[in-house]
Every structure is written in C-alpha cells, then in structure tokens.
Design a protein around this motif. Structure first.
Motif, mmCIF file in Angstrom:
data_model
loop_
_atom_site.group_PDB
_atom_site.id
_atom_site.type_symbol
_atom_site.label_atom_id
_atom_site.label_comp_id
_atom_site.label_asym_id
_atom_site.label_seq_id
_atom_site.Cartn_x
_atom_site.Cartn_y
_atom_site.Cartn_z
ATOM 1 N N LEU A 62 -15.544 25.765 10.974
ATOM 2 C CA LEU A 62 -15.014 24.705 10.111
ATOM 3 C C LEU A 62 -15.602 23.350 10.504
ATOM 4 N N ALA A 63 -16.042 22.609 9.530
ATOM 5 C CA ALA A 63 -16.585 21.270 9.781
ATOM 6 C C ALA A 63 -15.482 20.231 9.690
ATOM 7 N N VAL A 64 -15.634 19.168 10.439
ATOM 8 C CA VAL A 64 -14.702 18.052 10.332
ATOM 9 C C VAL A 64 -15.074 17.222 9.113
ATOM 10 N N PRO A 65 -14.130 16.454 8.554
ATOM 11 C CA PRO A 65 -14.458 15.645 7.372
ATOM 12 C C PRO A 65 -15.430 14.521 7.716
ATOM 13 N N ALA A 66 -16.214 14.138 6.751
ATOM 14 C CA ALA A 66 -17.162 13.049 6.940
ATOM 15 C C ALA A 66 -16.422 11.728 7.098
ATOM 16 N N GLY A 68 -7.470 10.185 9.245
ATOM 17 C CA GLY A 68 -7.268 9.458 7.998
ATOM 18 C C GLY A 68 -6.955 10.339 6.801
ATOM 19 N N LEU A 69 -7.162 11.648 6.920
ATOM 20 C CA LEU A 69 -6.909 12.555 5.798
ATOM 21 C C LEU A 69 -5.676 13.421 6.004
ATOM 22 N N VAL A 70 -4.972 13.219 7.112
ATOM 23 C CA VAL A 70 -3.792 14.041 7.401
ATOM 24 C C VAL A 70 -2.790 13.978 6.256
ATOM 25 N N ASN A 71 -2.454 12.777 5.815
ATOM 26 C CA ASN A 71 -1.441 12.645 4.766
ATOM 27 C C ASN A 71 -1.992 12.911 3.375
ATOM 28 N N VAL A 72 -3.315 12.979 3.241
ATOM 29 C CA VAL A 72 -3.904 13.422 1.971
ATOM 30 C C VAL A 72 -3.698 14.923 1.821
ATOM 31 N N VAL A 73 -3.901 15.650 2.920
ATOM 32 C CA VAL A 73 -3.707 17.098 2.907
ATOM 33 C C VAL A 73 -2.229 17.445 2.798
ATOM 34 N N ASN A 74 -1.398 16.716 3.555
ATOM 35 C CA ASN A 74 0.050 16.974 3.551
ATOM 36 C C ASN A 74 0.785 15.646 3.645
#
Length: 242
Positions: free
Chosen positions: A99-103, A186-192
C-alpha cells in the motif's frame, strides 16, 4: 537504532528506545516496529495477530485466539485447524506491504511551508523524524532503498501520565508509546469523519493531539501553546498537507 538514546546522553530531554520483541517465525528477539507500542516485528506477524485477536481467525503463525473464561475453549485448545491459510496470509501481507501512502498536498502554500519550519523549530521533529531511507528488502526491489517521509523514529517515548495505559509490552512500559507516523494525517477525517487521533481516539483534531502530549514531548507542546495563533494554524496546515 541510530536515533535511540534511552539514557538521554545528549541531555535534550528526548530518550527514545527501541523495543525488542519476539518474532514467532524465527523464534528470536528482534526490533519491534509496528503497533502502538512497537510490539510487532513485521507486517506479517501484525496481520496474523489482527486476524486472531480482532477477528478470531487462526493461522499457522497464530494457531490460537484469545479465549475468555466464558468461552468453552477446552475443546479446541489450539484453536482448531488454521482458518487463514498460508496462501491467504501471504496475499494479505503482500497487499499490506504494498500500500502506498497518499501524496503530499499544498506544498507551495506559504502557510504549509511556514508550518513545516515551526514543526522543526519547536522540537516536533525530535521524535517525528521526517525522512528515512529503507533497507534492502528480499525480492521486493520496489520497497528497497527508497527515500520515505513518514515523520517517525519508530522508537518508544514516555508520553506522560495523561496518555498512559499502564500496560507493558516487551520493553515498553505503561507510559511509553511508539512515535506514530504522520503521513496521511491530513486525510484521516476525509476517510472517516468520525475518526479520532492518538492511540485511543480521544483527540478530535490534530491540535488536540498536540496538546495531549506530555512527558518527553511536554516541552514541544508548551512551545506550540506559546506560538502566535497564525503560526499554530500554519503548523496545523502543514500536518494536514501530509
């Protein structure tokens, strides 16, 4: 290992140490890298532990699951035949390792760049080490010799009594936690949107997570409190860019 300073010989108040854990596949003690207290040596063992502990599924590496007094486990003391075959276990491990990390995002924004400077200046990078280079991974040239920016030293640090769980894991005591990687923050709350931060989700935002820091991180948290509001916001913008 190079970053570890368990006796704080440089007297900077940061005394990270490497956990030493049991590798079930090789039957030896090795450095711990994964989990909240770095109690797992590799992705495979962590994954099989999750199958057993979280889902009640056995594997050849974890042939038994946690059994409570209310359950009749005497009939199958070894957990029965492995429910996760070695083939499936290999697929899961390969997938997790690949799995890649987000850009990164918003790198050119002035506030993000200023936040990165404040992150370093107030001492966050003393534990959340920005950059590493991976080693040689057998049969995985795609994972070998890669420059990565995870923002962690993978070491155990005393985070103070407010975050303590009173639970030892190998060399980790009840006050100690592995520095969590920050990539993807920064994407934690975008996912959940309901997700929290820290080991038990008590912090609703990255800022609350910072303010919960104690122990070895107390000085950095205090410096964050003392920043002007614009710099505090910039530091959060930086975290949200990861």
């Amino acid at each position: 290992e190079a970053l570890a300073d368990p006796d704080d010989e440089d007297k900077n108040g940061i005394s990270g140490k490497l956990n030493q854990v049991w590798d079930l596949a090789t039957n030896q003690t090795v450095p711990g890298r994964f989990g909240w207290k770095a109690a797992e040596p590799n992705v495979h063992q962590q994954s099989m532990g999750a199958f057993a502990g979280d889902m009640g599924l056995t594997s050849s590496l974890k042939p038994a699951t946690d059994c409570t007094p209310e359950q009749n486990c005497a009939q199958f003391p070894d957990g029965g035949a492995p429910e996760v075959t070695d083939k499936v276990a290999g697929f899961v491990t390969f997938y997790a390792k690949s799995l890649a990390v987000p850009a990164r995002r918003n790198l050119d924004q002035e506030t993000v760049q200023r936040g990165a400077r404040r992150f370093n200046e107030i001492g966050c990078a003393a534990c959340h080490t920005p950059k590493h280079t991976t080693g040689q991974v057998a049969d995985r040239p795609d994972l070998s010799n890669q420059t990565i920016w995870p923002y962690t030293d993978l070491l155990l640090h005393d985070m103070g009594p407010a975050l303590a769980d009173g639970r030892d894991e190998f060399l980790a005591n009840g006050n100690e936690w592995r520095t969590p990687p920050l990539w993807g923050t920064g994407l934690v709350n975008v996912v959940n949107p309901q997700a929290g931060f820290l080991h038990d989700g008590r912090a609703r935002t990255p800022e609350e997570a910072i303010l919960w820091h104690g122990g070895e991180a107390q000085a950095a948290a205090d410096r964050y409190r003392q920043l002007p509001a614009s710099d505090r916001h910039a530091l959060i913008d930086f975290l949200n860019s990861l």
